[in-house]
Scaffold this active site. Structure first.
Site, PDB file in Angstrom:
ATOM      1  N   GLU A  83      36.889  -4.352 -19.318  1.00  0.00           N
ATOM      2  CA  GLU A  83      37.211  -4.123 -20.726  1.00  0.00           C
ATOM      3  C   GLU A  83      36.638  -2.814 -21.260  1.00  0.00           C
ATOM      4  O   GLU A  83      37.300  -2.116 -22.048  1.00  0.00           O
ATOM      5  CB  GLU A  83      36.701  -5.299 -21.572  1.00  0.00           C
ATOM      6  CG  GLU A  83      37.379  -6.626 -21.282  1.00  0.00           C
ATOM      7  CD  GLU A  83      36.729  -7.414 -20.155  1.00  0.00           C
ATOM      8  OE1 GLU A  83      37.172  -8.546 -19.901  1.00  0.00           O
ATOM      9  OE2 GLU A  83      35.781  -6.892 -19.515  1.00  0.00           O
ATOM     10  N   ARG A 110      33.094  -7.009 -25.287  1.00  0.00           N
ATOM     11  CA  ARG A 110      32.494  -6.304 -24.156  1.00  0.00           C
ATOM     12  C   ARG A 110      32.696  -4.789 -24.254  1.00  0.00           C
ATOM     13  O   ARG A 110      31.960  -4.032 -23.644  1.00  0.00           O
ATOM     14  CB  ARG A 110      33.091  -6.807 -22.845  1.00  0.00           C
ATOM     15  CG  ARG A 110      32.651  -8.203 -22.477  1.00  0.00           C
ATOM     16  CD  ARG A 110      33.160  -8.599 -21.115  1.00  0.00           C
ATOM     17  NE  ARG A 110      32.279  -9.590 -20.514  1.00  0.00           N
ATOM     18  CZ  ARG A 110      32.271  -9.894 -19.226  1.00  0.00           C
ATOM     19  NH1 ARG A 110      33.082  -9.269 -18.395  1.00  0.00           N
ATOM     20  NH2 ARG A 110      31.449 -10.803 -18.748  1.00  0.00           N
ATOM     21  N   LYS A 139      44.394 -19.561  -3.793  1.00  0.00           N
ATOM     22  CA  LYS A 139      44.438 -20.128  -5.136  1.00  0.00           C
ATOM     23  C   LYS A 139      45.553 -21.166  -5.192  1.00  0.00           C
ATOM     24  O   LYS A 139      46.694 -20.889  -4.833  1.00  0.00           O
ATOM     25  CB  LYS A 139      44.677 -19.018  -6.159  1.00  0.00           C
ATOM     26  CG  LYS A 139      44.476 -19.437  -7.597  1.00  0.00           C
ATOM     27  CD  LYS A 139      44.525 -18.239  -8.534  1.00  0.00           C
ATOM     28  CE  LYS A 139      44.251 -18.648  -9.972  1.00  0.00           C
ATOM     29  NZ  LYS A 139      44.281 -17.486 -10.895  1.00  0.00           N
TER      30      LYS A 139
END
Length: 637
Positions: A369, A397, A286
């Site tokens: 979640e 969610r 990343k």
């Protein structure tokens, strides 16, 4: 090449500039792809510096994006990106290069893939872990239509922690679907990856082996004794063929260097000749190619325009997320029953200090979640007091868990709901426009909305003391700069407060019932009304969406000529609708004006621009009320 600065001027990228469609990329020699990737990285550095936005993840998929569009016949072959944090290079290679500097701005490119924006954006995304399900749906649809096109889903290792991703993997095997999953493994989501799955991927890398494909496209195991994998999660080595994906029925290939574009092309060309569910595991870094982003991957997940110029904003008011984080620490110091949960949003939710101070009381459950909510329910069953820090858009969610696992059992769980209302440049996928609506229909729950950062702190304390489910929803960004009291005080549940009154002696009266972030601008609009017309105007900070202060509403109904509700939430089923329902129940007939977000998904812009366009800034509220008041007085006369 490793870059150390974000260029202020557009870099010279002659080869990239010739690519306005992937077909032009596919006409190049494979040996030219490294040069394309380098120019693309330079351009992403420049464009993201101009526009701000997601940064590290985009730099990490440069070579992978080039390889994918080179090997697959997009858009006929379907390419699905998960989340969309890494879609900027994809946008550049699919005809949107010259518009990339407009990304996240009003009337500019969307922050994420959007079907209405380009035929290459095969699936609109914003929340993670959808790519495999969507890709499987496309693969099965194309099978039914007897279309032999390829379907490729790109998913990150962080996104793989969500249950939806595993459900899709399982179902892909059940249907023997012709689906290619690219697992982009960078040991990160926004924060560092966590949990058993992250450890499993680390073990695959640390074995020093990879599953390769020979010239006939057949798999074989190759040893890499000199491999050095810089994972935080050191695990015992295992066999290359011994992994979760093979165990459930995927053909597994990898891991491969995600920054070796020529190797990626060879692998993808071989893999696409095979059938059935296939997974290609690549390792990327990343922030690859930009030294500061490689060194601090969390900080450079996204950047603002100020990051490029070196300037920094120092607002006097703290962010609401930081107010939450400080309250969390202060409350935990007083009560050792407090435990805190986040679904992979430690930094965004302001929990870094708490995590460092109380590591044994901090639980990052990764991108899960639904699990976060039910985990809290289980803790509450054992007499502890869990606090779930979650964005409004992500709590959607966990709605079933909120109803069945928390509210139905009336468990003592506190929800700190961040990013409520409009979120500006992130656009409709991240807007917290529906939480009043989806929460207030649920029995047992208390819902609060603070007018400023000090009231946010006191509401969080109030929610924590309430012996049942309670939620405080607060906006993104900075507060108003008010003094924050260090003492924790509890508010009376369901009690509103009058915060402003103008022209109190006037016979005609307007009453504004304001919720959360719209209280301060409602006061400014009320002052304009009072100056423009000889009308009394009262502004009430409602504080509670559920329960409403019914007595306050009854009292003002007896003397007002117009009720106005104002909220940074969808009008339909929102707080204003709750007021309407109460008045109907009480058989009180009064003229009503409900102001809030329209019944549509709003494109990205700055927060200020979006509020202005919706008529929810002070001037817009004033104009709407004045228009209704003028019509009403004409009708009365």
């Amino acid at each position: 090449m490793l870059y150390t600065e974000i260029p202020a001027q557009r870099p010279v990228t002659p080869l990239l500039d010739e690519i306005n469609h992937p077909q032009q990329l596919r006409q190049l020699e494979q040996s030219q792809l490294t040069q394309v990737a380098d120019q693309l990285r330079q351009y992403i550095l420049y464009a993201a510096g101009q526009s701000g936005g997601h940064f590290g993840a985009n730099l990490g998929v440069i070579e992978l994006t080039v390889a994918l569009h080179y090997c697959f016949n997009t858009p006929s072959d379907r390419l699905i990106w998960d989340v969309g944090h890494q879609a900027y290079p994809h946008k550049v290679l699919t005809g949107r290069r010259d518009r990339l500097t407009s990304i996240r701005a009003k009337d500019g490119l969307a922050a994420f893939p959007a079907r209405e924006e380009s035929e290459f954006d095969t699936f609109g995304v914003g929340h993670s872990s959808t790519a495999i399900s969507a890709g499987l749906g496309m693969a099965l649809a194309r099978r039914y239509q007897k279309d032999p096109c390829q379907v490729v889903s790109v998913v990150g290792d962080g996104a793989m922690t969500a249950g939806m991703a595993f459900e899709a993997l399982n179902d892909a095997v059940a249907h023997d679907a012709d689906l290619i999953v690219i697992l982009n493994d960078n040991d990160m989501s926004i924060s560092c990856s966590t949990g058993g799955f992250a450890k499993h991927l680390a073990a695959i890398w640390e074995q020093g082996q990879s599953v390769q494909l020979d010239d006939q496209g057949q798999p074989f195991i190759q040893s890499h004794p000199d491999w050095c994998y810089n994972s935080r999660l050191h695990q015992p080595a295992t066999d290359a063929a011994d992994n979760l994906f093979k165990a459930i029925g995927f053909d597994y290939f990898g891991p491969f260097d995600g920054h070796d574009v020529e190797q990626l092309v060879n692998v993808l060309n071989a893999v696409k000749k095979r059938k059935g569910p296939r997974l290609v595991h690549v390792y990327t870094v990343k922030g690859k190619g930009f030294a500061p982003a490689e060194a601090d991957q969390i900080k450079y997940h996204a950047i603002g325009k100020s990051t490029a110029s070196g300037a920094s904003s120092q607002p006097n008011a703290p962010k609401y997320a930081d107010v939450f984080g400080q309250w969390l620490c202060d409350e935990a110091e007083q009560d050792n029953r407090l435990l805190a949960i986040t679904p992979a949003m430690c930094e965004g939710s302001g929990m870094v200090k708490f995590a460092a101070k109380y590591p044994e009381r901090y639980f990052d459950v990764a991108i899960a979640e639904q699990h976060a909510v039910t985990l809290a329910a289980g803790m509450a069953c054992e007499g502890l007091k869990p606090v779930v820090a979650i964005y409004s858009t992500f709590l959607q969610r966990g709605y079933d868990q909120l109803i069945h696992d928390v509210a139905l059992q009336n468990l003592d769980v506190t929800f700190g709901i961040d990013r409520a209302g409009l979120v500006g440049e992130d656009g409709p996928t991240h807007a917290g426009a529906y939480d009043y609506a989806y929460m207030r229909t649920v029995p047992n729950i208390v819902i609060m909305a603070p007018k400023d950062e000090n009231e946010c702190r006191q509401m969080l304390h109030t929610a924590y003391l309430h012996p049942g489910p309670a939620a405080v929803r607060y906006p993104r960004g900075n507060g108003l700069g008010v003094h924050i009291e260090s003492e924790l005080k509890s508010l009376e549940i369901g009690r509103a407060e009058v915060v402003a009154s103008f022209n109190t002696d006037a016979s005609a009266r307007i009453t504004i019932l304001a919720f959360g972030s719209r209280v301060s601008v409602a006061i400014a609009a009320a002052e304009q009304l009072a100056n423009a017309d000889s009308v009394a105007v009262d502004v009430i900070n409602m504080r509670f969406v559920k329960p409403l202060d019914a007595q306050m509403i009854r009292d003002y109904a007896a003397k007002t000529d117009l009720f106005v509700t104002v909220e940074e939430h969808a009008v339909m089923a929102g707080a204003g609708s709750a007021v309407n329902e109460l008045l109907v129940q009480e058989q009180i007939l009064k003229p009503m004006l409900n102001l809030g977000l329209p019944d549509e998904f709003l494109a990205q812009a700055t927060h200020h621009e979006m509020l202005h366009d919706c008529g929810l800034d002070a001037q817009g509220i004033y104009r709407s009320i004045m228009k209704t008041w003028t019509q009403l007085t004409v009708e009365i006369e």
